[in-house]
Design a protein around this motif. Structure first.
Motif, mmCIF file in Angstrom:
data_model
loop_
_atom_site.group_PDB
_atom_site.id
_atom_site.type_symbol
_atom_site.label_atom_id
_atom_site.label_comp_id
_atom_site.label_asym_id
_atom_site.label_seq_id
_atom_site.Cartn_x
_atom_site.Cartn_y
_atom_site.Cartn_z
ATOM 1 N N GLN A 1 28.943 40.096 119.255
ATOM 2 C CA GLN A 1 29.559 40.386 117.969
ATOM 3 C C GLN A 1 29.995 41.850 117.930
ATOM 4 O O GLN A 1 29.377 42.707 118.564
ATOM 5 C CB GLN A 1 28.549 40.097 116.849
ATOM 6 C CG GLN A 1 29.120 40.155 115.444
ATOM 7 C CD GLN A 1 28.048 39.903 114.393
ATOM 8 O OE1 GLN A 1 26.959 39.427 114.702
ATOM 9 N NE2 GLN A 1 28.341 40.239 113.151
ATOM 10 N N GLU A 2 31.053 42.137 117.181
ATOM 11 C CA GLU A 2 31.614 43.488 117.190
ATOM 12 C C GLU A 2 31.951 43.978 115.790
ATOM 13 O O GLU A 2 32.126 43.184 114.857
ATOM 14 C CB GLU A 2 32.903 43.504 118.015
ATOM 15 C CG GLU A 2 33.994 42.649 117.383
ATOM 16 C CD GLU A 2 35.261 42.578 118.216
ATOM 17 O OE1 GLU A 2 35.939 43.614 118.331
ATOM 18 O OE2 GLU A 2 35.556 41.483 118.731
ATOM 19 N N ASP A 3 32.079 45.276 115.643
ATOM 20 C CA ASP A 3 32.698 45.884 114.474
ATOM 21 C C ASP A 3 34.189 45.995 114.794
ATOM 22 O O ASP A 3 34.567 46.629 115.783
ATOM 23 C CB ASP A 3 32.106 47.265 114.208
ATOM 24 C CG ASP A 3 32.693 47.910 112.966
ATOM 25 O OD1 ASP A 3 31.992 47.966 111.959
ATOM 26 O OD2 ASP A 3 33.861 48.351 113.022
ATOM 27 N N PHE A 4 35.035 45.371 113.991
ATOM 28 C CA PHE A 4 36.455 45.272 114.342
ATOM 29 C C PHE A 4 37.370 46.123 113.469
ATOM 30 O O PHE A 4 38.589 45.943 113.458
ATOM 31 C CB PHE A 4 36.906 43.806 114.312
ATOM 32 C CG PHE A 4 36.596 43.093 113.015
ATOM 33 C CD1 PHE A 4 37.500 43.105 111.968
ATOM 34 C CD2 PHE A 4 35.401 42.411 112.861
ATOM 35 C CE1 PHE A 4 37.225 42.441 110.784
ATOM 36 C CE2 PHE A 4 35.113 41.744 111.683
ATOM 37 C CZ PHE A 4 36.027 41.758 110.629
ATOM 38 N N ALA A 5 36.802 47.086 112.734
ATOM 39 C CA ALA A 5 37.610 47.914 111.828
ATOM 40 C C ALA A 5 38.665 48.721 112.592
ATOM 41 O O ALA A 5 39.820 48.820 112.158
ATOM 42 C CB ALA A 5 36.710 48.851 111.029
ATOM 43 N N THR A 6 38.292 49.300 113.722
ATOM 44 C CA THR A 6 39.237 50.135 114.481
ATOM 45 C C THR A 6 40.419 49.310 114.961
ATOM 46 O O THR A 6 41.573 49.770 114.926
ATOM 47 C CB THR A 6 38.531 50.791 115.677
ATOM 48 O OG1 THR A 6 37.372 51.485 115.217
ATOM 49 C CG2 THR A 6 39.448 51.766 116.388
ATOM 50 N N THR A 7 40.154 48.087 115.406
ATOM 51 C CA THR A 7 41.226 47.187 115.850
ATOM 52 C C THR A 7 42.231 46.971 114.727
ATOM 53 O O THR A 7 43.448 46.984 114.954
ATOM 54 C CB THR A 7 40.631 45.839 116.282
ATOM 55 O OG1 THR A 7 39.768 46.054 117.394
ATOM 56 C CG2 THR A 7 41.712 44.857 116.678
ATOM 57 N N CYS A 8 41.738 46.804 113.508
ATOM 58 C CA CYS A 8 42.625 46.599 112.359
ATOM 59 C C CYS A 8 43.425 47.859 112.043
ATOM 60 O O CYS A 8 44.613 47.785 111.710
ATOM 61 C CB CYS A 8 41.810 46.157 111.147
ATOM 62 S SG CYS A 8 41.066 44.514 111.338
#
Length: 462
Positions: free
Chosen positions: A143-150
């Motif tokens: 599982q990941e934190d995907f804020a940077t991708t957005c």
């Protein structure tokens, strides 16, 4: 082994086509959001063949939701940045960004971050893990934190928001916490569990690599779909404290990919930990793959996956040219090549089988074209029954019975080409091949691709 391998998305077209030709893909990937009984049956077949099976974390749907939610507001920021760029003659940075624009971009980025965190908090880690384990995978994307991708996908760049690297580092610390929870789980001890990192440039990539190394992760991944799909250009890049101005703008995806991957590699070196495995989520463009092969350590086993070879075939009618290191060619361009005296190299087992079954006769096609007064080739011509379409059935869509078979052949062929570009070389040889592919592009006519690769190579050699 320190090879680079392309991992096919698990689809009926990819699994059956390779099996029918007794050709093994480098492995398969199935995402947690695509778990169905038929897909789990295909996953079981992959494991019976003793092939690598990657269990992705299914975050893509959430990423798409956030991007869709904020795209209209983000476009307002982008339009103001473009207007500034026209006015200044270069991308605005530092004090060139008006305070109100910076506040607008920063406030929007904060809201994106809050929404992403909210979505992440609704995911039950144990439930997600159990869904992934249903696949009986060999490799698992945590599982990941995907804020940077957005933020990358929404063009909320650090030079506009004024976000310091520590803001992105905080997102990576969150991802590493999620990775640790999975990596230490009793049911995952025999699996290769990947920490999913995020970065926007070299400096944030280097910090991400260092944090991952210090956390003890020897297997890392990064989502690259947003980076690879970026259609913007840049006229500068930053490495450490040094800023490099470009003579002319180049596609940002090449620059950023080289920056981020070089940064992660250097970060692992800073953390004094070998990066044993690295997976590039969403990296499938033939011209971008060699950047990863050249940027990452020679002793790192690299894998990549993407749906791009499927979309290129099914949506864009594109085949990758195996004689030109995977250069894209539409079916219309291929037919034009044949009519002007050239041909298509039937090198993949899939195109060879199709040719044996349905034929391929350039001479008949040229005779028809000459008799018709050498008309311009368009989709309408390729979809109407004629001597041309009967002579070149792989590249035409006039026969409704052959059309779906041709489409599946394109998909399998594109995967095969990507496999050929990545398979069979390890360590220093892998890096040598990567630079040879990059040089192939640079030695040809100047294109947008070659301009991007030239700067990517410059970054990798610094």
């Amino acid at each position: 082994m320190t090879t680079m391998r392309f991992i096919a998305n698990l689809r009926r077209q990819t699994l059956e086509a390779f099996a029918n030709h007794k050709v093994n893909a480098g492995g398969y990937l199935l995402s947690a959001h695509r778990i169905t009984t038929p897909n789990l049956q295909m996953a079981a077949e992959v494991r019976r063949r003793e092939l690598p099976l990657f269990a992705d974390n299914g975050t893509k749907l959430l990423i798409d939701t956030v991007i869709s939610q904020f795209s209209k507001e983000a476009r307002q920021v982008t339009q103001r940045v473009k207007a500034l760029r026209r006015q200044l003659g270069h991308l605005p940075r530092g004090r060139e960004v008006p305070k109100d624009l910076r506040i607008l971009a920063d406030t929007l980025a904060e809201r994106v971050l809050a929404i992403c965190s909210g979505h992440s908090n609704t995911i039950d880690t144990e439930t997600l893990l159990q869904r992934q384990l249903l696949m009986n995978p060999t490799h698992l994307i945590a599982q990941e934190d995907f804020a940077t991708t957005c933020l990358v996908a929404l063009d909320l760049e650090r030079e506009i928001t004024d976000w310091r690297p520590k803001r992105i580092a905080a997102r990576n610390r969150q991802s590493l916490k999620l990775w640790k929870k999975v990596a230490e789980h009793p049911l995952c001890q025999e699996l290769n569990v990947y920490a999913v990192l995020s970065a926007m440039d070299y400096n944030t990539g280097r910090e991400a690599g260092r944090l991952a190394a210090e956390a003890g992760s020897d297997s890392a991944a990064i989502g690259l779909a947003g980076i690879c799909g970026d259609l913007n250009a840049t006229d500068f890049y930053v490495l450490g404290r040094a800023s490099f101005k470009l003579a002319r703008p180049v596609p940002r995806r090449y620059v950023r990919l080289a920056q981020v991957l070089k940064g992660i590699a250097d970060g692992y070196h800073d953390g004094n930990r070998p990066l044993e495995r690295f997976h590039c989520l969403g990296l499938g463009a033939p011209s971008l793959l060699p950047i990863a092969a050249a940027a990452l350590p020679v002793n790192t086993q690299i894998t990549a996956d993407a749906t791009s070879p499927i979309h290129a075939a099914a949506k864009d009618r594109v085949l990758y040219d195996p004689e030109s290191f995977g250069d894209r060619a539409t079916t219309r361009e291929i037919v034009e090549r044949i009519l002007h005296g050239g041909d298509w190299p039937f090198l993949s087992p899939f195109t060879q089988t199709f040719k044996q079954r349905f034929g391929h006769d350039p001479e008949i096609a040229r005779n028809w074209w000459e008799a018709q007064g050498q008309p311009s080739i368009n989709r309408k011509i390729l979809q109407q029954p004629s001597d041309l379409t009967a002579a070149l059935p792989l590249f035409c869509e006039a026969d409704p019975l052959i059309r779906p078979i041709a489409r599946d052949t394109w998909i399998a062929h594109n995967h095969w080409v990507l496999g050929e570009l990545t398979e069979g070389r390890s360590g220093p040889q892998r890096r040598e091949l990567a630079h040879r592919i990059i040089d192939h592009w640079l030695e040809g006519p100047e294109t947008i691709t070659s301009r991007g690769l030239a700067i990517a190579k410059e970054i990798l050699l610094r």
